[in-house]
Scaffold this motif. Sequence first.
Motif, PDB file in Angstrom:
ATOM      1  N   TRP A  77       0.821  -1.215   0.000  1.00  6.66           N
ATOM      2  CA  TRP A  77       0.000   0.000   0.000  1.00  6.66           C
ATOM      3  C   TRP A  77       0.852   1.261   0.000  1.00  6.66           C
ATOM      4  O   TRP A  77       0.320   2.351  -0.201  1.00  6.66           O
ATOM      5  N   THR A  78       2.156   1.146   0.213  1.00  4.92           N
ATOM      6  CA  THR A  78       3.024   2.315   0.298  1.00  4.92           C
ATOM      7  C   THR A  78       3.402   2.800  -1.088  1.00  4.92           C
ATOM      8  O   THR A  78       4.137   2.136  -1.805  1.00  4.92           O
ATOM      9  N   SER A  79       2.865   3.940  -1.457  1.00  4.28           N
ATOM     10  CA  SER A  79       3.285   4.592  -2.693  1.00  4.28           C
ATOM     11  C   SER A  79       3.433   6.071  -2.370  1.00  4.28           C
ATOM     12  O   SER A  79       2.466   6.812  -2.324  1.00  4.28           O
ATOM     13  N   TRP A 109       3.329  -5.807   8.732  1.00  4.92           N
ATOM     14  CA  TRP A 109       3.768  -6.327   7.443  1.00  4.92           C
ATOM     15  C   TRP A 109       2.636  -7.092   6.762  1.00  4.92           C
ATOM     16  O   TRP A 109       1.792  -7.695   7.428  1.00  4.92           O
ATOM     17  N   TRP A 110       2.673  -7.147   5.439  1.00  2.16           N
ATOM     18  CA  TRP A 110       1.884  -8.112   4.685  1.00  2.16           C
ATOM     19  C   TRP A 110       2.879  -9.193   4.279  1.00  2.16           C
ATOM     20  O   TRP A 110       3.653  -9.032   3.350  1.00  2.16           O
ATOM     21  N   CYS A 111       2.901 -10.305   5.010  1.00  5.07           N
ATOM     22  CA  CYS A 111       3.903 -11.350   4.766  1.00  5.07           C
ATOM     23  C   CYS A 111       3.336 -12.563   4.038  1.00  5.07           C
ATOM     24  O   CYS A 111       4.086 -13.424   3.604  1.00  5.07           O
ATOM     25  N   ALA A 112       2.025 -12.622   3.894  1.00  9.90           N
ATOM     26  CA  ALA A 112       1.407 -13.696   3.115  1.00  9.90           C
ATOM     27  C   ALA A 112       1.639 -13.400   1.629  1.00  9.90           C
ATOM     28  O   ALA A 112       2.020 -12.285   1.265  1.00  9.90           O
ATOM     29  N   PRO A 113       1.405 -14.370   0.757  1.00  8.78           N
ATOM     30  CA  PRO A 113       1.586 -14.099  -0.674  1.00  8.78           C
ATOM     31  C   PRO A 113       0.781 -12.880  -1.125  1.00  8.78           C
ATOM     32  O   PRO A 113      -0.350 -12.660  -0.681  1.00  8.78           O
ATOM     33  N   ASP A 118      -5.759  -7.867   0.209  1.00  9.03           N
ATOM     34  CA  ASP A 118      -7.110  -7.351  -0.033  1.00  9.03           C
ATOM     35  C   ASP A 118      -7.150  -5.871  -0.382  1.00  9.03           C
ATOM     36  O   ASP A 118      -8.218  -5.277  -0.507  1.00  9.03           O
ATOM     37  N   GLY A 119      -5.991  -5.240  -0.541  1.00 12.17           N
ATOM     38  CA  GLY A 119      -5.943  -3.830  -0.902  1.00 12.17           C
ATOM     39  C   GLY A 119      -5.986  -2.885   0.290  1.00 12.17           C
ATOM     40  O   GLY A 119      -5.902  -1.676   0.125  1.00 12.17           O
ATOM     41  N   GLU A 120      -6.102  -3.421   1.486  1.00 13.82           N
ATOM     42  CA  GLU A 120      -6.166  -2.604   2.698  1.00 13.82           C
ATOM     43  C   GLU A 120      -4.795  -2.530   3.372  1.00 13.82           C
ATOM     44  O   GLU A 120      -3.992  -3.455   3.260  1.00 13.82           O
TER      45      GLU A 120
END
Length: 131
Positions: A77-79, A109-113, A118-120
């Motif tokens: 989500w970091t842009s 973190w989002w560490c799953a594939p 989910d975009g959140e």
Amino acid sequence: MLANVGVHAAVLARVCEASPPGARAWHPAGMADAEGFLAMGCDEILVHTFDIATGLGVGFHPPDELCAKIVARLFPWTSIEASAWEALLWSNGRVALPGLERLDENWYWWCAPLEGWDGEIKRRTSPPNWI
């Protein structure tokens, strides 16, 4: 201590290389795949090296290419308009950036594939064990 970091990083890399495709393992941030675990390991090494260097008054700036890969993998989500290193530090709640307040302690973190994201923005739902 720094020599140990290299050894532990190599062990993590070998374990991830040996993991079968699709393997997942539990982490407080979620069911991580091998790439997620590698990214978390790299994130920990770089961000905590920054913490130590800052405390010692020493400059530290890792390669932007590595930082960009970590941000893309763990913080999809970091842009933001910043260098990859600044984006990594901001994503870990270490710095504020122009127009962006420093994140609170509930970032995660989002560490799953990535295909499961989910975009959140991922946030903790309970305090970490170290607080």
